[in-house]
Scaffold this motif. Structure first.
Motif, PDB file in Angstrom:
ATOM      1  N   GLN A 110      27.867  40.484  -3.617  1.00  0.00           N
ATOM      2  CA  GLN A 110      28.286  40.949  -4.935  1.00  0.00           C
ATOM      3  C   GLN A 110      29.793  40.798  -5.070  1.00  0.00           C
ATOM      4  N   PHE A 111      30.229  40.330  -6.231  1.00  0.00           N
ATOM      5  CA  PHE A 111      31.653  40.175  -6.533  1.00  0.00           C
ATOM      6  C   PHE A 111      32.143  41.420  -7.263  1.00  0.00           C
ATOM      7  N   ILE A 112      33.186  42.060  -6.729  1.00  0.00           N
ATOM      8  CA  ILE A 112      33.728  43.277  -7.338  1.00  0.00           C
ATOM      9  C   ILE A 112      35.232  43.114  -7.547  1.00  0.00           C
ATOM     10  N   ILE A 113      35.692  43.339  -8.761  1.00  0.00           N
ATOM     11  CA  ILE A 113      37.127  43.276  -9.049  1.00  0.00           C
ATOM     12  C   ILE A 113      37.790  44.534  -8.501  1.00  0.00           C
ATOM     13  N   GLY A 114      38.945  44.384  -7.861  1.00  0.00           N
ATOM     14  CA  GLY A 114      39.697  45.507  -7.327  1.00  0.00           C
ATOM     15  C   GLY A 114      40.760  45.986  -8.307  1.00  0.00           C
ATOM     16  N   TYR A 115      41.462  47.048  -7.938  1.00  0.00           N
ATOM     17  CA  TYR A 115      42.520  47.614  -8.786  1.00  0.00           C
ATOM     18  C   TYR A 115      43.588  46.575  -9.095  1.00  0.00           C
ATOM     19  N   LYS A 116      44.074  45.895  -8.061  1.00  0.00           N
ATOM     20  CA  LYS A 116      45.129  44.904  -8.281  1.00  0.00           C
ATOM     21  C   LYS A 116      44.629  43.730  -9.114  1.00  0.00           C
ATOM     22  N   GLY A 117      43.333  43.441  -9.002  1.00  0.00           N
ATOM     23  CA  GLY A 117      42.760  42.385  -9.820  1.00  0.00           C
ATOM     24  C   GLY A 117      42.750  42.760 -11.295  1.00  0.00           C
ATOM     25  N   MET A 118      42.396  44.011 -11.598  1.00  0.00           N
ATOM     26  CA  MET A 118      42.400  44.478 -12.984  1.00  0.00           C
ATOM     27  C   MET A 118      43.810  44.453 -13.556  1.00  0.00           C
ATOM     28  N   ILE A 119      44.780  44.856 -12.726  1.00  0.00           N
ATOM     29  CA  ILE A 119      46.182  44.839 -13.162  1.00  0.00           C
ATOM     30  C   ILE A 119      46.620  43.407 -13.443  1.00  0.00           C
ATOM     31  N   ASP A 120      46.252  42.492 -12.549  1.00  0.00           N
ATOM     32  CA  ASP A 120      46.629  41.091 -12.703  1.00  0.00           C
ATOM     33  C   ASP A 120      46.044  40.503 -13.979  1.00  0.00           C
ATOM     34  N   LEU A 121      44.773  40.795 -14.251  1.00  0.00           N
ATOM     35  CA  LEU A 121      44.138  40.290 -15.466  1.00  0.00           C
ATOM     36  C   LEU A 121      44.829  40.842 -16.715  1.00  0.00           C
ATOM     37  N   ALA A 122      45.180  42.121 -16.696  1.00  0.00           N
ATOM     38  CA  ALA A 122      45.828  42.734 -17.856  1.00  0.00           C
ATOM     39  C   ALA A 122      47.189  42.085 -18.140  1.00  0.00           C
ATOM     40  N   ARG A 123      47.935  41.799 -17.092  1.00  0.00           N
ATOM     41  CA  ARG A 123      49.257  41.207 -17.270  1.00  0.00           C
ATOM     42  C   ARG A 123      49.190  39.805 -17.856  1.00  0.00           C
ATOM     43  N   ARG A 124      48.091  39.126 -17.630  1.00  0.00           N
ATOM     44  CA  ARG A 124      47.961  37.761 -18.147  1.00  0.00           C
ATOM     45  C   ARG A 124      47.880  37.718 -19.670  1.00  0.00           C
ATOM     46  N   SER A 125      47.626  38.856 -20.298  1.00  0.00           N
ATOM     47  CA  SER A 125      47.501  38.883 -21.747  1.00  0.00           C
ATOM     48  C   SER A 125      48.806  38.502 -22.433  1.00  0.00           C
ATOM     49  N   GLY A 126      49.938  38.761 -21.758  1.00  0.00           N
ATOM     50  CA  GLY A 126      51.237  38.432 -22.336  1.00  0.00           C
ATOM     51  C   GLY A 126      51.794  39.494 -23.246  1.00  0.00           C
ATOM     52  N   ASN A 127      51.000  40.533 -23.542  1.00  0.00           N
ATOM     53  CA  ASN A 127      51.457  41.596 -24.451  1.00  0.00           C
ATOM     54  C   ASN A 127      51.825  42.877 -23.724  1.00  0.00           C
ATOM     55  N   ILE A 128      51.671  42.882 -22.405  1.00  0.00           N
ATOM     56  CA  ILE A 128      51.930  44.094 -21.633  1.00  0.00           C
ATOM     57  C   ILE A 128      53.193  43.926 -20.786  1.00  0.00           C
ATOM     58  N   GLU A 129      54.114  44.844 -20.951  1.00  0.00           N
ATOM     59  CA  GLU A 129      55.368  44.815 -20.195  1.00  0.00           C
ATOM     60  C   GLU A 129      55.129  45.241 -18.760  1.00  0.00           C
ATOM     61  N   SER A 130      54.394  46.328 -18.584  1.00  0.00           N
ATOM     62  CA  SER A 130      54.053  46.805 -17.239  1.00  0.00           C
ATOM     63  C   SER A 130      52.794  47.651 -17.321  1.00  0.00           C
ATOM     64  N   ILE A 131      52.062  47.688 -16.230  1.00  0.00           N
ATOM     65  CA  ILE A 131      50.843  48.485 -16.161  1.00  0.00           C
ATOM     66  C   ILE A 131      50.658  48.930 -14.723  1.00  0.00           C
ATOM     67  N   TYR A 132      50.301  50.199 -14.528  1.00  0.00           N
ATOM     68  CA  TYR A 132      50.157  50.740 -13.179  1.00  0.00           C
ATOM     69  C   TYR A 132      49.268  51.975 -13.219  1.00  0.00           C
ATOM     70  N   ALA A 133      48.860  52.410 -12.054  1.00  0.00           N
ATOM     71  CA  ALA A 133      48.029  53.614 -11.940  1.00  0.00           C
ATOM     72  C   ALA A 133      48.418  54.360 -10.676  1.00  0.00           C
ATOM     73  N   HIS A 134      48.190  55.677 -10.669  1.00  0.00           N
ATOM     74  CA  HIS A 134      48.503  56.502  -9.500  1.00  0.00           C
ATOM     75  C   HIS A 134      47.409  57.543  -9.286  1.00  0.00           C
TER      76      HIS A 134
END
Length: 273
Positions: A110-134
């Motif tokens: 099974q292929f599962i996207i990780g946290y860093k993968g979700m962040i990477d995909l979001a940044r590719r949109s070009g409309n997000i300056e920064s995105i993070y989670a804690h």
């Protein structure tokens, strides 16, 4: 490292003029080499096929259970990672998780996207300056509120942080706006339990990362992200029967790690009798 039995078998084969029997790892490496041109066709421009191949093989070596999975399913999971431009394994972009398909009885991946993968995909949109989670723990100073004047304050405790109580994600947009979401542990656990691999894979080895990913994924619908990126993020927790098939979700899964634990308990019980 080859075992004595493997060495004896290889020597016997050579004595009889037979080629040594390839190990599962060698078989997978051969398939990867053969499929490299097809993987290269779908890789994003920022990724290199040689690096992708090395990372995939390293991931497989570190998880021997992947060698027991069907080769088409394993290659399908790698193809999924390649198409999304995410690196499997220690980087945390995505995971390749072996499981036993309850319908076929076969081990698949099974292929599962990780946290860093979700962040990477979001940044590719070009409309997000920064995105993070804690992650938030019970001894941290933490306050948040929604409404007309949203507020978020988090000061992690310097020493004993206590038990995990939840996670939050923040996205700053290039137009100056922002969005944040907090999710308590109880809600994260509800979403975890809906996962087909809730008791194995990254939910066991990287719980905090998966908790953060869960919040980012929940916040996804509020972010200025293209349809293409949204569709990419939707290809989470899927399997592919082979490199040419479409991703699909699994309805009946027996998690391998859970199965091993149950078998271990049964053996210990038998020994105690």
């Amino acid at each position: 490292m080859a075992t004595n039995e493997k060495v004896k078998t290889q020597l016997a084969n050579r004595a009889n003029g037979q080629a040594p029997t390839p190990t599962p790892e060698q078989t997978i490496a051969a398939y990867m080499k053969k499929m490299a041109p097809r993987f290269a066709e779908v890789l994003p421009k920022h990724m290199d096929i040689d690096r992708m191949t090395r990372i995939a093989l390293t991931t497989i070596r570190t998880n021997p259970k992947l060698l027991e999975a069907s080769v088409p399913s394993l290659l399908g999971a790698i193809m999924q990672a390649a198409q999304l431009g995410l690196e499997p394994g220690l980087v945390g972009h995505c995971y390749l998780v072996p499981f036993k398909n309850g319908k076929t009885g076969q081990t698949e991946v099974q292929f599962i996207i990780g946290y860093k993968g979700m962040i990477d995909l979001a940044r590719r949109s070009g409309n997000i300056e920064s995105i993070y989670a804690h992650a938030v723990y019970e001894n941290d100073t933490f306050e948040y509120e929604y409404g007309l004047h949203p507020k978020l304050v988090h000061k992690p405790a310097m020493t004993d942080r206590g038990e995990f109580i939840g996670a939050y994600a923040v996205a700053h947009f290039k137009d100056g706006g922002y969005q944040f979401e907090f999710m308590p542990k109880e809600e994260i656990e509800k979403r975890r339990n809906r996962s087909k691999t809730a008791n194995g894979g990254p939910w066991v080895t990287d719980y905090e990362e998966m908790a953060k990913k869960t919040v980012v994924r929940h916040m996804w619908k509020y972010l200025p992200i293209s349809i293409e990126i949204q569709q990419a993020a939707a290809q989470d927790e899927v399997i592919r029967k082979d490199v040419t098939s479409e991703p699909e979700f699994v309805d009946d899964v027996i998690d391998i790690s859970t199965e091993i634990e149950e078998q271990s308990v049964e053996v210990e019980g038998e020994e105690a009798q």
